[in-house]
Design an enzyme around this catalytic site. Structure first.
Site, PDB file in Angstrom:
ATOM      1  CD  GLU A 101      -3.033  -1.168   2.166  1.00  0.00           C
ATOM      2  OE1 GLU A 101      -2.926  -0.389   3.124  1.00  0.00           O
ATOM      3  OE2 GLU A 101      -3.990  -1.954   2.035  1.00  0.00           O
ATOM      4  CD  GLU A 127      -3.800  -5.761   3.147  1.00  0.00           C
ATOM      5  OE1 GLU A 127      -4.667  -4.945   3.526  1.00  0.00           O
ATOM      6  OE2 GLU A 127      -2.589  -5.576   3.308  1.00  0.00           O
TER       7      GLU A 127
HETATM    8  C1  LIG Z   1      -8.559  10.265   2.722  1.00  0.00           C
HETATM    9  C2  LIG Z   1      -8.764  10.267   4.221  1.00  0.00           C
HETATM   10  O1  LIG Z   1      -8.689   8.923   4.727  1.00  0.00           O
HETATM   11  C3  LIG Z   1      -8.796   8.798   6.144  1.00  0.00           C
HETATM   12  C4  LIG Z   1      -8.605   7.338   6.552  1.00  0.00           C
HETATM   13  O2  LIG Z   1      -7.896   6.680   5.497  1.00  0.00           O
HETATM   14  C5  LIG Z   1      -7.623   5.368   5.549  1.00  0.00           C
HETATM   15  C6  LIG Z   1      -7.484   4.757   4.317  1.00  0.00           C
HETATM   16  C7  LIG Z   1      -7.168   3.425   4.258  1.00  0.00           C
HETATM   17  C8  LIG Z   1      -7.008   2.704   5.430  1.00  0.00           C
HETATM   18  C9  LIG Z   1      -6.717   1.285   5.321  1.00  0.00           C
HETATM   19  C10 LIG Z   1      -6.624   0.364   6.336  1.00  0.00           C
HETATM   20  N1  LIG Z   1      -6.425  -0.799   5.705  1.00  0.00           N
HETATM   21  C11 LIG Z   1      -6.305  -2.125   6.296  1.00  0.00           C
HETATM   22  C12 LIG Z   1      -4.803  -2.364   6.305  1.00  0.00           C
HETATM   23  N2  LIG Z   1      -4.292  -2.589   4.957  1.00  0.00           N
HETATM   24  C13 LIG Z   1      -2.946  -3.073   5.237  1.00  0.00           C
HETATM   25  C14 LIG Z   1      -3.078  -3.924   6.461  1.00  0.00           C
HETATM   26  O3  LIG Z   1      -2.043  -3.567   7.343  1.00  0.00           O
HETATM   27  C15 LIG Z   1      -4.443  -3.585   7.062  1.00  0.00           C
HETATM   28  O4  LIG Z   1      -4.335  -3.325   8.445  1.00  0.00           O
HETATM   29  N3  LIG Z   1      -6.360  -0.624   4.395  1.00  0.00           N
HETATM   30  N4  LIG Z   1      -6.565   0.659   4.150  1.00  0.00           N
HETATM   31  C16 LIG Z   1      -7.146   3.319   6.674  1.00  0.00           C
HETATM   32  C17 LIG Z   1      -7.461   4.663   6.725  1.00  0.00           C
END
Ligand SMILES: CCOCCOc1ccc(-c2cn(C[C@@H]3NC[C@@H](O)[C@H]3O)nn2)cc1
Length: 447
Positions: A166, A353
């Site tokens: 990511e 994922e």
């Molecule tokens: C634009 C503003 O946004 C505010 C919040 O923004 C996000 C975006 C995406 C996430 C997010 C969390 N996860 C799960 C994880 N993927 C990897 C693995 O370690 C999991 O724990 N994927 N995406 C969280 C917060």
């Protein structure tokens, strides 16, 4: 009754990451990471949670692999903690760190489970952050050197490699939105870091090829799908920007050799520019064998002047939400995977994922997480649609095997097929574990 069936050679698995499950944060020579610093900083993580203990998988990996065997998965995605290998990021190698992962990999192989190794899942050594972290181009070379050690140690045992997990979260969520480590809020910094990450990815792929390592290598962007509220150009363009923020910004350089011009222009209009040095774009282009795709949510959106970074707003269409307050948008899964195939050709796609946050607890020894089963079923149907539509899908790894440390949300957001009691560390198979086990056994399910 309609049957959903997947190819016999389709890979079924589950995913985790080092900082989220291992604990043992100071054991056997492990150095500090930016997530140790961040989680130990008051106010950064809900409930003051941190990864000091997590699921204690560092000490319980044999138990966890026993659960994987029971589940029947053929692939397990984990990450290696850079600070266990080089406690200071570079310099002296920590052999006990290598030994831990060697034991983990051997135990997986003995269980007939294919290891999928993520080289970087956000736990940068703090000593490198102290020197600028990913903003400093030296970190690129440090990452390649760390990756080479891992390639050499696990050549022949690990066949599936992911450089970065990511890159949007590593760059923008962590250095512009600022809710992940190290917690900066600077768009220029985030864009610069995204560029350095892509160089680090490319140079690592180059080293992988030079070393002649057997196996396949890729990276794992997280993507979303935003359906325009109307067919008006302003709504279509706003959604295009919102998707590209996660998708084309990272995939175009690696797969097409250029950044999307409309995004460069959009950032430039905000005074944010990329410093591209000779060779940078060529470095990013070293060909990959697959793309890892992380997908959780999508939505309907539209143009709204001066809203957010892209003049875009979400529409609340009444889609159901998970306990993470994310919209459930299975169609988006189909749409984004078809879009990726249409834009980049038939490169193999591995879902690295996909899963849902539901905070069901243990009641009389059971966890009745029917909502998670529903989410998984809905999204697997969309994957089957993709296969029927010619998308080159090679496997599905659900997030996550275990409830774990969900970054800034701490332990309050549960994604696991297995419930973890974070006081006792007791593992309890959820109903979704049994459902997924049957899906794997049949390589499909009945509607
Ligand atoms: C634009 C503003 O946004 C505010 C919040 O923004 C996000 C975006 C995406 C996430 C997010 C969390 N996860 C799960 C994880 N993927 C990897 C693995 O370690 C999991 O724990 N994927 N995406 C969280 C917060």
């Amino acid at each position: 009754m309609a049957q959903i069936r997947f190819p016999e050679d389709f890979h079924w698995g589950a995913a985790t990451a080092a900082y989220q499950i291992e604990g043992a944060w100071k054991d056997d020579g492990r150095g500090a990471s930016i997530w140790d610093t961040f989680s130990h900083t008051p106010g950064k993580v809900k409930n003051g949670d941190n990864g000091d203990v997590a699921c204690d998988s560092y000490n319980r990996y044999k138990e966890d692999i026993g659960l994987m065997k029971d589940l029947g998965i053929t692939m397990y995605r984990f990450s290696i903690a850079w600070p266990r290998i080089f406690p200071d990021g570079t310099g002296e190698l920590n052999l006990k760190g290598l030994e831990y992962y060697s034991n983990l990999v051997d135990e997986l192989l003995a269980a007939g489970i294919e290891p999928v190794c993520t080289l970087y899942h956000w736990d940068l050594p703090q000593t490198l952050q102290d020197c600028g972290g990913w903003e400093n181009r030296d970190t690129i070379d440090a990452f390649v050197a760390y990756s080479e050690i891992i390639f050499r140690e696990f050549a022949g045992r690990i066949k599936y490699w992911i450089t970065l997990n990511e890159p949007w979260c590593i760059s923008f969520l962590s250095n512009y939105v600022g809710i992940h480590a190290p917690g900066n809020r600077d768009l220029q910094l985030a864009v610069t870091i995204s560029h350095h990450l892509l160089i680090a990815h490319g140079r690592t792929v180059k080293r992988f090829r030079e070393l002649g390592i057997e196996g396949q290598i890729g990276f794992a962007p997280n993507v979303t799908w935003l359906e325009p509220y109307s067919n008006r150009k302003e709504d279509v363009d706003a959604c295009r920007r919102g998707v590209a923020y996660f998708l084309e910004w990272f995939m175009d350089p690696v797969l097409l050799g250029t950044y999307p011009q409309f995004m460069l222009d959009w950032f430039a209009a905000k005074g944010v520019n990329l410093e591209i040095q000779d060779g940078d774009m060529q470095d990013m282009r070293y060909s990959i064998d697959f793309i890892g795709i992380n997908y959780y949510t999508g939505n309907v959106g539209r143009y709204k002047q001066d809203e957010g970074l892209f003049d875009y707003e979400d529409i609340d269409t009444g889609y159901a939400k998970t306990d993470f307050d994310w919209f459930i948008c299975p169609d988006g899964f189909y749409n984004v995977l078809c879009y990726i195939t249409q834009r980049y050709g038939n490169i193999p796609l591995l879902i690295t994922e996909n899963g849902a946050c539901y905070n069901d607890e243990v009641e009389e020894g059971c966890v009745n997480d029917t909502r998670r089963i529903q989410y998984l079923k809905q999204h697997l149907i969309q994957l089957n649609r993709c296969l029927e539509s010619g998308v080159n899908l090679i496997g599905y790894l659900t997030w996550s095997l275990l409830d774990n440390f969900e970054w800034a949300e701490g332990y309050g957001k549960r994604f696991g097929l297995i419930h973890v009691d974070f006081q006792t560390l007791t593992r309890t198979r959820k109903n979704s574990f049994y459902w997924y086990k049957e899906v794997i056994c049949k390589s499909g399910f009945d509607l």
